[in-house]
Design a protein around this motif. Structure first.
Motif, PDB file in Angstrom:
ATOM      1  N   GLN A 108      27.906  32.667  37.110  1.00 38.62           N
ATOM      2  CA  GLN A 108      27.703  32.825  38.551  1.00 38.62           C
ATOM      3  C   GLN A 108      28.642  31.951  39.394  1.00 38.62           C
ATOM      4  OE1 GLN A 108      25.334  34.923  40.496  1.00 38.62           O
ATOM      5  NE2 GLN A 108      25.666  35.997  38.557  1.00 38.62           N
ATOM      6  N   PRO A 109      29.959  32.102  39.217  1.00 38.31           N
ATOM      7  CA  PRO A 109      30.881  31.341  40.065  1.00 38.31           C
ATOM      8  C   PRO A 109      30.920  31.917  41.474  1.00 38.31           C
ATOM      9  CG  PRO A 109      32.103  32.889  38.713  1.00 38.31           C
ATOM     10  CD  PRO A 109      30.663  32.982  38.268  1.00 38.31           C
ATOM     11  N   ASP A 110      31.353  31.104  42.415  1.00 36.73           N
ATOM     12  CA  ASP A 110      31.568  31.604  43.772  1.00 36.73           C
ATOM     13  C   ASP A 110      32.868  32.395  43.860  1.00 36.73           C
ATOM     14  OD1 ASP A 110      29.287  30.358  45.241  1.00 36.73           O
ATOM     15  OD2 ASP A 110      30.227  28.526  44.478  1.00 36.73           O
ATOM     16  N   TYR A 111      33.886  31.930  43.109  1.00 36.21           N
ATOM     17  CA  TYR A 111      35.177  32.599  43.107  1.00 36.21           C
ATOM     18  C   TYR A 111      35.782  32.545  41.711  1.00 36.21           C
ATOM     19  CZ  TYR A 111      34.879  32.434  48.170  1.00 36.21           C
ATOM     20  OH  TYR A 111      34.456  32.605  49.472  1.00 36.21           O
ATOM     21  N   ILE A 112      36.680  33.484  41.445  1.00 28.66           N
ATOM     22  CA  ILE A 112      37.412  33.511  40.184  1.00 28.66           C
ATOM     23  C   ILE A 112      38.895  33.436  40.504  1.00 28.66           C
ATOM     24  CG2 ILE A 112      37.975  34.836  38.114  1.00 28.66           C
ATOM     25  CD1 ILE A 112      34.757  35.590  39.981  1.00 28.66           C
ATOM     26  N   PHE A 113      39.562  32.389  40.016  1.00 29.46           N
ATOM     27  CA  PHE A 113      41.010  32.231  40.175  1.00 29.46           C
ATOM     28  C   PHE A 113      41.700  32.718  38.899  1.00 29.46           C
ATOM     29  CE2 PHE A 113      41.299  28.466  43.406  1.00 29.46           C
ATOM     30  CZ  PHE A 113      40.616  29.233  44.340  1.00 29.46           C
ATOM     31  N   SER A 114      42.801  33.420  39.056  1.00 28.61           N
ATOM     32  CA  SER A 114      43.588  33.883  37.912  1.00 28.61           C
ATOM     33  C   SER A 114      44.998  33.330  38.007  1.00 28.61           C
ATOM     34  CB  SER A 114      43.623  35.415  37.887  1.00 28.61           C
ATOM     35  OG  SER A 114      44.470  35.880  36.843  1.00 28.61           O
ATOM     36  N   ILE A 115      45.445  32.666  36.934  1.00 28.34           N
ATOM     37  CA  ILE A 115      46.802  32.125  36.860  1.00 28.34           C
ATOM     38  C   ILE A 115      47.413  32.543  35.529  1.00 28.34           C
ATOM     39  CG2 ILE A 115      48.236  30.057  36.894  1.00 28.34           C
ATOM     40  CD1 ILE A 115      46.033  28.645  38.456  1.00 28.34           C
ATOM     41  N   SER A 116      48.324  33.492  35.574  1.00 29.77           N
ATOM     42  CA  SER A 116      49.031  33.990  34.383  1.00 29.77           C
ATOM     43  C   SER A 116      48.077  34.568  33.338  1.00 29.77           C
ATOM     44  CB  SER A 116      49.883  32.873  33.748  1.00 29.77           C
ATOM     45  OG  SER A 116      50.867  32.442  34.652  1.00 29.77           O
ATOM     46  N   PHE A 117      46.926  35.079  33.775  1.00 29.74           N
ATOM     47  CA  PHE A 117      46.025  35.715  32.819  1.00 29.74           C
ATOM     48  C   PHE A 117      46.649  37.044  32.399  1.00 29.74           C
ATOM     49  CE2 PHE A 117      42.124  37.948  31.469  1.00 29.74           C
ATOM     50  CZ  PHE A 117      41.652  37.006  30.563  1.00 29.74           C
ATOM     51  N   PRO A 118      46.717  37.339  31.092  1.00 25.65           N
ATOM     52  CA  PRO A 118      47.543  38.462  30.620  1.00 25.65           C
ATOM     53  C   PRO A 118      46.933  39.847  30.751  1.00 25.65           C
ATOM     54  CG  PRO A 118      46.545  37.339  28.755  1.00 25.65           C
ATOM     55  CD  PRO A 118      46.178  36.536  29.973  1.00 25.65           C
ATOM     56  N   PHE A 119      45.620  39.944  30.987  1.00 20.86           N
ATOM     57  CA  PHE A 119      44.981  41.256  30.965  1.00 20.86           C
ATOM     58  C   PHE A 119      44.544  41.703  32.357  1.00 20.86           C
ATOM     59  CE2 PHE A 119      43.786  39.398  26.731  1.00 20.86           C
ATOM     60  CZ  PHE A 119      44.741  40.104  26.012  1.00 20.86           C
ATOM     61  N   LEU A 120      44.636  43.002  32.587  1.00 21.74           N
ATOM     62  CA  LEU A 120      44.181  43.594  33.834  1.00 21.74           C
ATOM     63  C   LEU A 120      42.654  43.574  33.879  1.00 21.74           C
ATOM     64  CD1 LEU A 120      45.511  45.082  36.279  1.00 21.74           C
ATOM     65  CD2 LEU A 120      44.978  47.219  35.100  1.00 21.74           C
ATOM     66  N   LEU A 121      42.086  43.246  35.026  1.00 25.28           N
ATOM     67  CA  LEU A 121      40.638  43.232  35.174  1.00 25.28           C
ATOM     68  C   LEU A 121      40.167  44.614  35.616  1.00 25.28           C
ATOM     69  CD1 LEU A 121      39.958  39.796  36.922  1.00 25.28           C
ATOM     70  CD2 LEU A 121      40.369  40.313  34.501  1.00 25.28           C
ATOM     71  N   SER A 122      39.177  45.127  34.942  1.00 25.60           N
ATOM     72  CA  SER A 122      38.671  46.463  35.239  1.00 25.60           C
ATOM     73  C   SER A 122      37.861  46.475  36.529  1.00 25.60           C
ATOM     74  CB  SER A 122      37.796  46.943  34.076  1.00 25.60           C
ATOM     75  OG  SER A 122      36.621  46.149  33.993  1.00 25.60           O
ATOM     76  N   GLU A 123      37.649  47.666  37.047  1.00 24.01           N
ATOM     77  CA  GLU A 123      36.806  47.823  38.240  1.00 24.01           C
ATOM     78  C   GLU A 123      35.415  47.268  37.984  1.00 24.01           C
ATOM     79  OE1 GLU A 123      37.529  48.705  41.160  1.00 24.01           O
ATOM     80  OE2 GLU A 123      39.240  50.080  41.185  1.00 24.01           O
ATOM     81  N   ASP A 124      34.935  47.424  36.755  1.00 25.84           N
ATOM     82  CA  ASP A 124      33.604  46.922  36.414  1.00 25.84           C
ATOM     83  C   ASP A 124      33.532  45.404  36.557  1.00 25.84           C
ATOM     84  OD1 ASP A 124      30.910  47.252  35.405  1.00 25.84           O
ATOM     85  OD2 ASP A 124      31.632  46.387  33.524  1.00 25.84           O
ATOM     86  N   ILE A 125      34.557  44.709  36.070  1.00 24.81           N
ATOM     87  CA  ILE A 125      34.583  43.253  36.205  1.00 24.81           C
ATOM     88  C   ILE A 125      34.719  42.854  37.664  1.00 24.81           C
ATOM     89  CG2 ILE A 125      35.903  41.159  35.662  1.00 24.81           C
ATOM     90  CD1 ILE A 125      36.661  42.508  32.998  1.00 24.81           C
ATOM     91  N   LEU A 126      35.612  43.539  38.387  1.00 24.39           N
ATOM     92  CA  LEU A 126      35.860  43.208  39.793  1.00 24.39           C
ATOM     93  C   LEU A 126      34.658  43.489  40.683  1.00 24.39           C
ATOM     94  CD1 LEU A 126      39.488  44.639  40.077  1.00 24.39           C
ATOM     95  CD2 LEU A 126      38.848  42.222  40.075  1.00 24.39           C
ATOM     96  N   SER A 127      33.734  44.323  40.195  1.00 22.20           N
ATOM     97  CA  SER A 127      32.537  44.634  40.990  1.00 22.20           C
ATOM     98  C   SER A 127      31.608  43.433  41.125  1.00 22.20           C
ATOM     99  CB  SER A 127      31.774  45.807  40.351  1.00 22.20           C
ATOM    100  OG  SER A 127      31.191  45.436  39.103  1.00 22.20           O
ATOM    101  N   TYR A 128      31.925  42.342  40.437  1.00 19.23           N
ATOM    102  CA  TYR A 128      31.125  41.123  40.582  1.00 19.23           C
ATOM    103  C   TYR A 128      31.059  40.690  42.046  1.00 19.23           C
ATOM    104  CZ  TYR A 128      29.781  36.205  40.270  1.00 19.23           C
ATOM    105  OH  TYR A 128      29.161  34.990  40.453  1.00 19.23           O
ATOM    106  N   GLY A 129      32.132  40.952  42.793  1.00 19.33           N
ATOM    107  CA  GLY A 129      32.074  40.591  44.209  1.00 19.33           C
ATOM    108  C   GLY A 129      33.369  40.879  44.940  1.00 19.33           C
ATOM    109  N   THR A 130      33.260  41.439  46.142  1.00 16.14           N
ATOM    110  CA  THR A 130      34.427  41.706  46.974  1.00 16.14           C
ATOM    111  C   THR A 130      35.067  40.393  47.415  1.00 16.14           C
ATOM    112  OG1 THR A 130      33.401  43.728  47.792  1.00 16.14           O
ATOM    113  CG2 THR A 130      35.245  42.848  49.068  1.00 16.14           C
TER     114      THR A 130
END
Length: 311
Positions: free
Chosen positions: A76-98
């Protein structure tokens, strides 16, 4: 007192570690996920997280990404930061929060989308690059831009020196972004200008190979710097053997329009001087062959070079 925001960091390796250390020091980090890296790096990072009471998860391949959404919802993070993460995040993962997912891209957007913008800006002889901060969507590097933080490029910067510079700058940019999120309810952003967008694929041999007939001395040196150290230099062929130039410089000496790629001379330091198509010369200082990495002087003790045409 306002509750500290909790940030989960998705990272792809050493490039993100300075940002991770700074965010952890400021008590923002609640979890760390790492993509495909060596077991040694993953194990060391996992131990550090355990010692600090920070959640850790490894996602070494695309199949393992199926577990990410459940792991994020557990933390339950407030935000997710990505730095050089190699994989594309799916719509399902991104649905965690706008507007919960923010990527830090080591190149100007939208002009330098892709996995290796550091290589591309050097090869293209740009005078500056940027850390681009943007919200994430289901496509690489296409989300709305929060801001671009410019970073100057020095004339002698290599892939290695620029990477170190950007890693240090990114750490401060990530902290600044975290502080913005801490004290602002909403961060403004703008859509990317698609008319100036370009996506660079990962470089292959055709991108790292010196074309002596077509490339100017400036372009060759830019390619050499862009390939050092990640490709161990720019590729060329010597008497049919694939080799690499690791370090070279421009001589600013004409050669009376000799065939480009011709080795014209060596100097007192053993540097190998080669004709380029702009009637200028480059001086090769360090190179790599099947025999190993060596100075040009060492190379010339093994091979006759004067008059040889490089391909």
């Amino acid at each position: 007192m306002e509750t500290q925001k909790r940030i989960l960091l998705l990272c792809g390796g050493k490039f993100a570690f300075k940002a991770l250390q700074l965010l952890a020091f400021e008590k923002y980090i609640c979890g760390v996920a790492i993509g495909k890296v060596s077991e040694r790096i993953a194990d060391a990072l996992e131990r550090e997280c355990e010692d600090s009471g920070i959640a850790f998860h490894s996602f070494p391949n695309k199949k393992s990404m199926m577990l990410m959404k459940d792991w994020i919802e557990e933390i339950q993070p407030d935000y997710i930061f990505s730095i050089s993460f190699p994989f594309l995040l799916s719509e399902d993962i991104l649905s965690y929060g706008t507007e919960k997912f923010i990527n830090f891209h080591p190149g100007p957007l939208p002009q330098y989308r892709g996995v290796m913008p550091i290589f591309e800006v050097l090869r293209n002889q740009e005078s500056q690059t940027a850390i681009s901060v943007h919200f994430m969507n289901s496509k690489f590097d296409e989300g709305d831009i929060i801001f671009n933080d410019p970073v100057p490029i020095k004339a002698n910067d290599t892939y290695g020196t620029l990477t170190v510079k950007l890693s240090s700058r990114l750490a401060q940019v990530a902290l600044n972004t975290a502080n913005m999120l801490q004290f602002a309810n909403k961060i403004p952003s703008i859509p990317q200008d698609t008319s100036s967008a370009y996506y660079f694929e990962k470089p292959d041999l055709s991108d790292t190979y010196i074309n002596w007939k077509r490339m100017t001395s400036d372009e060759i040196i830019a390619l050499v710097n862009a390939c050092n150290p990640w490709n161990t230099g720019a590729d060329f062929s010597f008497n049919g053997e694939l080799s690499k130039i690791i370090s070279a410089k421009i001589l600013n000496e004409p050669h009376n329009n000799t065939l480009p790629g011709t080795i014209l001379s060596t100097d007192e330091n053993g540097s190998i001087n080669v004709a380029c198509n702009d009637n200028n010369q480059i001086s090769i200082e360090i190179l790599k062959t099947d025999s190993g990495i060596m100075t040009s002087k060492q190379f010339t003790t093994l091979h006759p070079v004067i008059g040889v045409i490089l391909n």
